[in-house]
Enzyme design. Structure first.
Site, PDB file in Angstrom:
ATOM      1  N   ARG A  78       0.865  -1.208   0.069  1.00 18.18           N
ATOM      2  CA  ARG A  78      -0.043   0.043  -0.082  1.00 18.18           C
ATOM      3  C   ARG A  78       1.025   1.249   0.081  1.00 18.18           C
ATOM      4  O   ARG A  78       1.753   1.442   0.941  1.00 18.18           O
ATOM      5  CB  ARG A  78      -0.848  -0.047   1.181  1.00 18.18           C
ATOM      6  N   ASN A 155      -6.732   8.437   2.490  1.00 18.61           N
ATOM      7  CA  ASN A 155      -6.465   7.845   3.770  1.00 18.61           C
ATOM      8  C   ASN A 155      -7.294   8.469   4.902  1.00 18.61           C
ATOM      9  O   ASN A 155      -7.310   9.531   5.026  1.00 18.61           O
ATOM     10  CB  ASN A 155      -4.985   7.979   4.150  1.00 18.61           C
ATOM     11  N   GLU A 156      -7.795   7.687   5.968  1.00 19.34           N
ATOM     12  CA  GLU A 156      -8.679   7.993   7.128  1.00 19.34           C
ATOM     13  C   GLU A 156      -8.917   9.416   7.009  1.00 19.34           C
ATOM     14  O   GLU A 156      -9.036  10.378   7.416  1.00 19.34           O
ATOM     15  CB  GLU A 156      -7.330   8.173   8.118  1.00 19.34           C
ATOM     16  N   HIS A 222      -8.591   0.606   9.999  1.00 17.87           N
ATOM     17  CA  HIS A 222      -7.363   0.549  10.662  1.00 17.87           C
ATOM     18  C   HIS A 222      -7.328   0.233  11.971  1.00 17.87           C
ATOM     19  O   HIS A 222      -8.056   0.887  12.851  1.00 17.87           O
ATOM     20  CB  HIS A 222      -6.812   2.025  10.205  1.00 17.87           C
ATOM     21  N   TYR A 224      -5.665   0.315  15.595  1.00 18.15           N
ATOM     22  CA  TYR A 224      -4.618   0.409  16.545  1.00 18.15           C
ATOM     23  C   TYR A 224      -5.415   0.393  17.900  1.00 18.15           C
ATOM     24  O   TYR A 224      -5.943  -0.618  18.119  1.00 18.15           O
ATOM     25  CB  TYR A 224      -4.266   2.052  15.985  1.00 18.15           C
ATOM     26  N   GLU A 251      -4.370  -0.965   7.845  1.00 18.25           N
ATOM     27  CA  GLU A 251      -3.277  -0.510   8.783  1.00 18.25           C
ATOM     28  C   GLU A 251      -3.414  -1.157   9.864  1.00 18.25           C
ATOM     29  O   GLU A 251      -4.655  -1.387  10.511  1.00 18.25           O
ATOM     30  CB  GLU A 251      -3.314   0.984   8.831  1.00 18.25           C
ATOM     31  N   TRP A 280       1.482  -1.350   9.159  1.00 23.99           N
ATOM     32  CA  TRP A 280       1.858  -0.210   9.022  1.00 23.99           C
ATOM     33  C   TRP A 280       3.328  -0.151   9.774  1.00 23.99           C
ATOM     34  O   TRP A 280       3.458  -0.354  10.909  1.00 23.99           O
ATOM     35  CB  TRP A 280       0.987   1.296   9.723  1.00 23.99           C
TER      36      TRP A 280
END
Length: 454
Positions: A78, A155-156, A222, A224, A251, A280
């Site tokens: 990516r 992205n995001e 994503h 996290y 990610e 990531w």
């Protein structure tokens, strides 16, 4: 450090909202497609991303990173690009060069415009509309590359403020790209700095998917600090799988400033459910999150703790990645990661095809290791049917542990698999498939199967 640090002050909401499920229409295209909630490559083979993010736009001289990422066993990279609102714009010639590097190294290229990161909260961030403008402006580099490129719009694209328009804005962005002639599979990121703690993407994904006239959109979460327990990971990903909606973990890391993500659960769940993941990131992180570097100083011989986990650990890239068949690789069904002895000699043959009342089923052991195996069952319709049930009886101590694309129950040694909402209706001559992970002791013979249609 040009990457956002974290989701600040986010509280995970305990919303229980069922997703809409539906039958995905067939779509013919020159490249990747989505069918039954799964990503298929241009040859029609299932493709499960196992890859790494690379910050090309901030480190354009690090072109050797593509070969180094491929050397990890990754099948996807990516690539961070910039549309010009926050960082120096990558022109069409540079985009073409990136695609060339992906192809030279037999990698599928996921291209993302990073300037949208945290819009509504991050000063200067680009809108999704501006991201679409960017892709249209570099379209010359992308046309004809549908077999090798997936287009990640932005992205995001929202932070933790003003994200309520995510669904409408995302649907509009997809439709503008289709109107402009983009035939690529499109990937869309979640709001809330990609982590969707408000479940905005989860609860609107079906609407966004149907807004794509090509039905060729993949959703990216994503993971996290919001995803710091196995329950949160499995619930979020499982809802997409159950709804027949394609999802990837675009990610994730093993630590983060907003909490400690459960990377083991992320990777194990992705492997069991055949969901793609992209760690990531290769190298070059700063601003306090240097621990997210997979290798230090772009040196492939200097793996970080995180890199070692991602690449060489259980359910990691090296053990589970399968190269896309457009490059001559496999069929996209990765072998599950297990620390085990050698595979028993001789692969079990497919079961005899069995069926009554309009359908047949074929049971195959796709891969096998000490004490475990992956089973695959293909269901074919002899006439138009509205649903199917497949049954078999194990004879040697086998058991099903989890399954995808079917609801599977066991009563003693008898196993019953029923279609889910999106793959029950089959036309005459049509087919679908489901899979499962199982255990075995002593031996693993292939049982006879029976299919009954409704």
């Amino acid at each position: 450090m040009r990457k956002r640090l974290s989701v600040v002050g986010a509280t995970l909401l305990a919303l229980v909202v069922s997703m809409v499920v539906f039958t995905v229409p067939a779509h013919a295209a020159a490249g990747f497609t989505v069918s039954g909630g799964r990503l298929l490559d241009a040859n029609g083979n299932a493709f499960v991303m196992r890859g790494i993010n690379h910050a090309h736009t901030w480190y354009p001289a690090q072109t050797g990173s593509f070969a180094n990422i491929k050397a990890t066993g990754a099948n996807t990279v990516r690539v961070v690009l910039a549309s010009g609102q926050r960082w120096t714009r990558n022109e069409a010639s540079d985009v073409a060069g990136v695609i060339g590097l992906c192809r030279a190294n037999r990698l599928i290229c996921v291209l993302e415009a990073h300037d949208t990161t945290g819009y509504g909260e991050q000063a200067g961030a680009a809108t999704l509309a501006q991201a679409v403008d960017y892709w249209i402006s570099v379209q010359s580099a992308l046309t004809g590359q549908e077999r090798y490129v997936i287009l990640n719009i932005g992205n995001e694209p929202y932070g933790n403020q003003n994200y309520q328009t995510w669904a409408a804005d995302t649907a509009t962005a997809i439709q503008r790209l289709r109107t402009a002639g983009f035939d690529h599979t499109i990937m869309v990121d979640a709001p809330n700095w990609g982590q969707d703690w408000t479940f905005t993407m989860r609860d609107n994904a079906a609407t966004v998917f149907t807004a794509d006239p090509d039905r060729n959109t993949v959703f990216s979460i994503h993971m996290y600090g919001v995803f710091d327990t196995a329950a949160e990971v499995t619930d979020y990903l499982g809802r997409f799988v159950s709804a027949g909606l394609p999802i990837v973990v675009g990610e994730f890391g093993d630590m983060h400033s907003d909490g400690n993500p459960d990377e083991d659960a992320i990777m194990a769940t992705a492997q069991a459910q055949r969901i793609g993941y992209l760690g990531w990131s290769w190298s070059g992180n700063g601003g306090g999150v240097e621990y997210l570097d997979i290798v230090q100083n772009f040196n492939p011989a200097s793996l970080s703790t995180w890199g070692q986990r991602l690449i060489n650990g259980p359910d990691g890239i090296r053990a589970t990645s399968v190269e896309a068949s457009v490059y001559g690789g496999g069929t996209g069904s990765p072998t599950p990661t297990r620390t085990a002895g050698p595979t028993p000699t001789g692969s079990p043959a497919p079961s005899p095809t069995g069926g009554t009342a309009g359908c047949t089923a074929t049971y195959t052991v796709g891969s096998q290791w000490s004490g475990g195996f992956q089973g695959d069952v293909k269901v074919s319709a002899g006439r138009a049917i509205d649903g199917w049930t497949v049954t078999w009886t194990f004879g040697s101590g086998q058991a099903v542990s989890n399954a995808w694309n079917a609801t599977v129950t066991s009563s003693g040694s008898t196993v019953t698999a029923k279609n889910v909402s999106y793959n029950g209706k089959l036309s005459a001559g049509g087919s679908t498939s489901f899979g499962f992970l199982g255990s075995w002791t002593g031996s693993n013979p292939v049982p006879a199967v029976t299919c009954t249609a409704s």
